[in-house]
Design an enzyme around this catalytic site. Sequence first.
Site, PDB file in Angstrom:
ATOM      1  N   HIS A 122      35.677  -4.328 -11.076  1.00 46.99           N
ATOM      2  CA  HIS A 122      35.288  -4.876 -12.377  1.00 46.99           C
ATOM      3  C   HIS A 122      35.620  -3.924 -13.522  1.00 46.99           C
ATOM      4  O   HIS A 122      35.931  -2.757 -13.314  1.00 46.99           O
ATOM      5  CB  HIS A 122      33.803  -5.240 -12.390  1.00 46.99           C
ATOM      6  N   CYS A 138      30.914  -0.048  -6.358  1.00 46.30           N
ATOM      7  CA  CYS A 138      31.940  -0.899  -6.952  1.00 46.30           C
ATOM      8  C   CYS A 138      33.127  -0.054  -7.408  1.00 46.30           C
ATOM      9  O   CYS A 138      33.030   1.164  -7.546  1.00 46.30           O
ATOM     10  CB  CYS A 138      31.377  -1.662  -8.150  1.00 46.30           C
TER      11      CYS A 138
END
Length: 163
Positions: A122, A138
């Site tokens: 992301h 992440c």
Amino acid sequence: MTSLRPVAAFLFLIATLFATSPAFARGDVVAFRSAYRPGTIIVATGQRQLFYVVDRERAVRYPVGVGRAGMAWHGTAYVAAKHIRPAWARIPGRTPTYPGGSPNNPMGAAAMGLDRGNYAIHGTNDPPSIGGFVSHGCIRMFNEDIMDLYRRTPIGTEVHVLQ
């Protein structure tokens, strides 16, 4: 003539800021000899770099932020979902939700959810964090870079996270 020096110094400072600003980050096409299929994403956590394989000889390289000690993971996953300006909550249903596009939303401009755990590739609301061991697992990218990768990547893309 001396009155132009402050103006020149100011213009040089502005040019330097724009030249190094994360807002102008772009993936570089680099030599990348591998057996991975074109379209595969490789994350080299130790180097804090993500590679999008173009062909057997080249890849697009992006700088990334990866999981902190104890939160990093490795293995194979697949892109399971894609979202532009995703909303985010630390604990869905129990903590406040940051709407998509909010400057406080750590997911940034886009997210590609992976089918393994609660991980995603992301964007970010914290550009200086790129290049570090900073996330809860992440893969964090400059917003401009995640948008470029998002356009290249269909759902089902194979992702290899290497230590």
